[in-house]
Design an enzyme around this catalytic site. Structure first.
Site, PDB file in Angstrom:
ATOM      1  N   LYS A  10      50.564  -4.855  43.181  1.00 29.19           N
ATOM      2  CA  LYS A  10      52.016  -4.802  43.357  1.00 29.19           C
ATOM      3  C   LYS A  10      52.658  -6.135  42.944  1.00 29.19           C
ATOM      4  CE  LYS A  10      51.837  -1.549  47.311  1.00 29.19           C
ATOM      5  NZ  LYS A  10      51.978  -1.480  48.789  1.00 29.19           N
ATOM      6  N   TYR A  50      55.910   7.114  44.364  1.00 27.32           N
ATOM      7  CA  TYR A  50      56.180   7.321  45.789  1.00 27.32           C
ATOM      8  C   TYR A  50      57.046   8.573  45.903  1.00 27.32           C
ATOM      9  CZ  TYR A  50      54.262   2.660  46.695  1.00 27.32           C
ATOM     10  OH  TYR A  50      53.426   1.571  46.804  1.00 27.32           O
ATOM     11  N   ARG A 114      39.548   1.499  49.306  1.00 30.92           N
ATOM     12  CA  ARG A 114      40.378   1.317  50.504  1.00 30.92           C
ATOM     13  C   ARG A 114      39.725   0.329  51.474  1.00 30.92           C
ATOM     14  NH1 ARG A 114      45.673   3.255  50.984  1.00 30.92           N
ATOM     15  NH2 ARG A 114      45.331   3.148  53.225  1.00 30.92           N
ATOM     16  N   THR A 120      46.908  -1.034  56.034  1.00 31.53           N
ATOM     17  CA  THR A 120      48.264  -1.220  55.492  1.00 31.53           C
ATOM     18  C   THR A 120      48.901  -2.565  55.857  1.00 31.53           C
ATOM     19  OG1 THR A 120      48.540   1.178  55.632  1.00 31.53           O
ATOM     20  CG2 THR A 120      50.549  -0.134  55.411  1.00 31.53           C
ATOM     21  N   ARG A 131      43.887  -7.548  51.631  1.00 30.92           N
ATOM     22  CA  ARG A 131      45.122  -7.733  52.411  1.00 30.92           C
ATOM     23  C   ARG A 131      44.933  -8.785  53.508  1.00 30.92           C
ATOM     24  NH1 ARG A 131      46.694  -1.254  52.642  1.00 30.92           N
ATOM     25  NH2 ARG A 131      47.924  -1.214  50.724  1.00 30.92           N
ATOM     26  N   ASN A 151      51.788  -6.107  50.718  1.00 34.73           N
ATOM     27  CA  ASN A 151      50.350  -6.108  50.993  1.00 34.73           C
ATOM     28  C   ASN A 151      49.525  -6.049  49.702  1.00 34.73           C
ATOM     29  OD1 ASN A 151      50.953  -3.505  50.301  1.00 34.73           O
ATOM     30  ND2 ASN A 151      50.517  -2.618  52.307  1.00 34.73           N
ATOM     31  N   HIS A 154      48.341  -1.164  46.009  1.00 34.44           N
ATOM     32  CA  HIS A 154      48.382   0.254  46.353  1.00 34.44           C
ATOM     33  C   HIS A 154      47.025   0.834  45.979  1.00 34.44           C
ATOM     34  CE1 HIS A 154      49.359   4.463  46.643  1.00 34.44           C
ATOM     35  NE2 HIS A 154      48.661   4.587  45.523  1.00 34.44           N
ATOM     36  N   GLU A 165      48.300  10.603  41.300  1.00 38.84           N
ATOM     37  CA  GLU A 165      48.799   9.261  40.960  1.00 38.84           C
ATOM     38  C   GLU A 165      48.256   8.761  39.614  1.00 38.84           C
ATOM     39  OE1 GLU A 165      49.413   7.759  45.575  1.00 38.84           O
ATOM     40  OE2 GLU A 165      47.713   7.003  44.429  1.00 38.84           O
TER      41      GLU A 165
HETATM   42  P1  GDP Z   1      48.888   2.218  52.253  1.00 39.96           P
HETATM   43  O1  GDP Z   1      48.271   3.497  51.748  1.00 39.96           O
HETATM   44  O2  GDP Z   1      47.949   1.422  53.110  1.00 39.96           O
HETATM   45  O3  GDP Z   1      49.477   1.382  51.139  1.00 39.96           O
HETATM   46  O4  GDP Z   1      50.093   2.601  53.227  1.00 39.96           O
HETATM   47  P2  GDP Z   1      51.108   3.844  53.239  1.00 39.96           P
HETATM   48  O5  GDP Z   1      50.774   4.842  52.187  1.00 39.96           O
HETATM   49  O6  GDP Z   1      51.186   4.323  54.644  1.00 39.96           O
HETATM   50  O7  GDP Z   1      52.506   3.142  52.899  1.00 39.96           O
HETATM   51  C1  GDP Z   1      52.830   2.773  51.581  1.00 39.96           C
HETATM   52  C2  GDP Z   1      53.369   1.366  51.569  1.00 39.96           C
HETATM   53  O8  GDP Z   1      54.615   1.333  52.260  1.00 39.96           O
HETATM   54  C3  GDP Z   1      52.527   0.301  52.246  1.00 39.96           C
HETATM   55  O9  GDP Z   1      51.503  -0.224  51.438  1.00 39.96           O
HETATM   56  C4  GDP Z   1      53.564  -0.750  52.592  1.00 39.96           C
HETATM   57  O10 GDP Z   1      53.881  -1.569  51.475  1.00 39.96           O
HETATM   58  C5  GDP Z   1      54.783   0.082  52.927  1.00 39.96           C
HETATM   59  N1  GDP Z   1      54.923   0.433  54.350  1.00 39.96           N
HETATM   60  C6  GDP Z   1      54.200   1.380  54.987  1.00 39.96           C
HETATM   61  N2  GDP Z   1      54.610   1.529  56.256  1.00 39.96           N
HETATM   62  C7  GDP Z   1      55.636   0.656  56.412  1.00 39.96           C
HETATM   63  C8  GDP Z   1      56.479   0.354  57.535  1.00 39.96           C
HETATM   64  O11 GDP Z   1      56.373   0.925  58.612  1.00 39.96           O
HETATM   65  N3  GDP Z   1      57.433  -0.605  57.354  1.00 39.96           N
HETATM   66  C9  GDP Z   1      57.612  -1.235  56.169  1.00 39.96           C
HETATM   67  N4  GDP Z   1      58.579  -2.169  56.091  1.00 39.96           N
HETATM   68  N5  GDP Z   1      56.813  -0.986  55.098  1.00 39.96           N
HETATM   69  C10 GDP Z   1      55.837  -0.059  55.214  1.00 39.96           C
HETATM   70 MG    MG Z   2      49.172   5.164  50.987  1.00 39.28          MG
END
Ligand code: GDP
Ligand code: MG
Length: 191
Positions: A10, A50, A114, A120, A131, A151, A154, A165
């Site tokens: 990212k 997304y 992962r 996350t 991360r 973080n 992705h 994706e």
């Molecule tokens: P990942 O698969 O670990 O990347 O997490 P997710 O698919 O749940 O969320 C996608 C991305 O959204 C994450 O990598 C974060 O950058 C962001 N994100 C997820 N949950 C939150 C949240 O509750 N608050 C904020 N500010 N960002 C979030």
């Molecule tokens: Mg995700």
């Protein structure tokens, strides 16, 4: 099981000069890069990645609620409201500057990537994960700053997500079949 997964470095990972550091972590465990490019995404491409998928937005909101609950904080918004807000943040974030898109292949690649990436929130991620090693961001810092958690990475969460994706970012011609020099050893069969 040989799988392919999508990884994005990212904008924070690219801007902080961590591209080489990050890619080497996938390479050194034996996983193979089969597609790679730098992309400056527009909001349309970011929105395709997304996607406005209700189940995904609810899962994002659920993770956030669980993380706050562990700290004894109650969040009033619904999971869908939270997830939808995070999606808006994400579309702006991943289109703000160039990212690196990768297709990574190997044995159980989706889960293994992962594991290398970590959970996350970098605040919850162990040292040794990407991360955990390169960020201290958290749900609280990100939410109070009205932006997504920065973080670095992705990584697709499951097969269905990976397949969808990879198609968002890569054409078939941009994904290459080739053999690592150590594959005979990594996938060696005993006699
Ligand atoms: P990942 O698969 O670990 O990347 O997490 P997710 O698919 O749940 O969320 C996608 C991305 O959204 C994450 O990598 C974060 O950058 C962001 N994100 C997820 N949950 C939150 C949240 O509750 N608050 C904020 N500010 N960002 C979030
Ligand atoms: Mg995700």
């Amino acid at each position: 099981m040989i799988e392919r997964t999508l990884v994005l470095i990212k904008p924070d990972g690219v801007q902080r000069g961590l591209v080489g550091e990050i890619i080497s972590r996938f390479e050194r465990c034996g996983l193979k890069i089969v597609g790679m490019k730098m992309v400056f995404a527009d909001e349309k491409l970011a929105g395709d990645h997304y996607a406005a998928d209700e189940a995904w937005m609810i899962s994002v909101g659920k993770k956030q609620k669980e993380s706050y609950a562990k700290k004894g904080i109650e969040v009033k918004e619904t999971e869908l409201e939270l997830g939808s807000k995070v999606r808006d943040y994400l579309i702006k974030y991943i289109s703000m500057s160039p990212i690196i898109a990768l297709v990574i292949e190997g044995h159980n690649a989706i889960a293994h990537v992962r594991k290398i990436v970590g959970p996350t929130s970098p605040h919850d991620a162990q040292p040794g994960t990407i991360r955990g090693d390169f960020s201290f961001d958290s749900y609280q810092l990100a939410d109070s700053s009205k932006r997504p958690i920065q973080n670095l990475i992705h990584a697709s969460e499951n097969r269905k997500e990976a397949e969808r994706e990879i198609n968002v970012w890569f054409t078939d011609k941009e994904i290459h079949d080739w053999k690592r020099i150590d594959e005979d050893l990594l996938y060696r069969k005993g006699k």
